[in-house]
Design a protein around this motif. Structure first.
Motif, short mmCIF file in Angstrom:
data_model
loop_
_atom_site.label_atom_id
_atom_site.label_comp_id
_atom_site.label_asym_id
_atom_site.label_seq_id
_atom_site.Cartn_x
_atom_site.Cartn_y
_atom_site.Cartn_z
N LEU A 266 33.21 38.70 15.90
CA LEU A 266 32.43 38.17 17.00
C LEU A 266 33.29 37.47 17.75
N VAL A 267 34.24 36.53 17.19
CA VAL A 267 35.40 35.70 18.00
C VAL A 267 35.97 36.89 18.93
N VAL A 268 36.44 37.80 18.24
CA VAL A 268 37.41 38.76 19.10
C VAL A 268 36.57 39.25 20.25
N LEU A 269 35.38 39.90 19.78
CA LEU A 269 34.49 40.33 20.71
C LEU A 269 34.17 39.48 22.19
N VAL A 270 33.91 38.25 21.74
CA VAL A 270 33.33 37.25 22.79
C VAL A 270 34.78 37.01 23.48
N PHE A 271 35.98 36.75 22.94
CA PHE A 271 37.16 36.65 23.73
C PHE A 271 37.49 37.83 24.80
N VAL A 272 37.32 39.06 24.14
CA VAL A 272 37.85 40.26 24.90
C VAL A 272 36.78 40.45 26.12
N VAL A 273 35.29 40.06 25.98
CA VAL A 273 34.47 40.16 27.00
C VAL A 273 34.73 39.12 28.03
N SER A 274 35.08 38.02 27.46
CA SER A 274 35.29 36.87 28.54
C SER A 274 36.62 37.07 29.48
N ILE A 275 37.56 37.64 28.65
CA ILE A 275 38.72 38.14 29.51
C ILE A 275 38.57 39.29 30.49
N MET A 276 37.64 40.28 30.13
CA MET A 276 37.04 41.33 31.09
C MET A 276 36.57 40.89 32.11
N ILE A 277 35.69 39.79 32.10
CA ILE A 277 35.03 39.26 33.15
C ILE A 277 35.66 38.34 34.22
N TYR A 278 36.69 37.53 33.51
CA TYR A 278 37.49 36.82 34.27
C TYR A 278 38.35 37.61 35.14
N THR A 279 38.83 38.71 34.47
CA THR A 279 39.62 39.92 35.26
C THR A 279 39.20 40.40 36.28
N GLY A 280 37.66 40.81 35.88
CA GLY A 280 37.02 41.54 37.00
C GLY A 280 36.67 40.64 38.19
N LEU A 281 36.35 39.43 37.76
CA LEU A 281 36.04 38.69 38.96
C LEU A 281 37.50 38.60 39.96
N LEU A 282 38.57 37.83 39.34
CA LEU A 282 39.67 38.18 39.96
C LEU A 282 40.33 39.25 40.81
N ASP A 283 39.77 40.36 40.30
CA ASP A 283 39.83 41.78 41.02
C ASP A 283 38.94 41.80 42.04
N PHE A 284 37.68 41.47 41.89
CA PHE A 284 36.78 41.47 43.08
C PHE A 284 37.29 40.34 44.12
N ALA A 285 37.56 39.32 43.76
CA ALA A 285 37.86 38.25 44.84
C ALA A 285 39.14 38.53 45.43
#
Length: 79
Positions: A50-69
């Protein structure tokens, strides 16, 4: 170098072993080390998962937001 210093450097290595003997020695040493491992319980595995899953999803969201911005910024600048 004397024979005593050679054997004191690494007592598990024998100079008279051929290639196959050294491979078998390596496999025996790996098995001996794996027997020393303390494996996590099922609850710990689940927690780590669960820790790894939450970390990977949060990094994906962060990277997606940066890409969009940066994409919107490049459209605004180069339009």
């Amino acid at each position: 170098m004397s024979d005593q210093t050679k054997s004191s450097q690494n007592p598990n290595v024998k100079e008279d072993l051929n290639v196959f003997g050294r491979i078998l020695l390596f496999i025996r040493q790996v098995i001996a080390e794996l027997k020393k491992v303390i494996w996590p319980s099922q609850e710990e595995w689940w927690t780590y998962f669960l820790v790894v899953l939450v970390f990977v999803v949060s990094i994906m969201i962060y990277t997606g937001l940066l890409d969009f911005a940066f994409g919107q910024l490049s459209v605004w600048v180069f339009g």
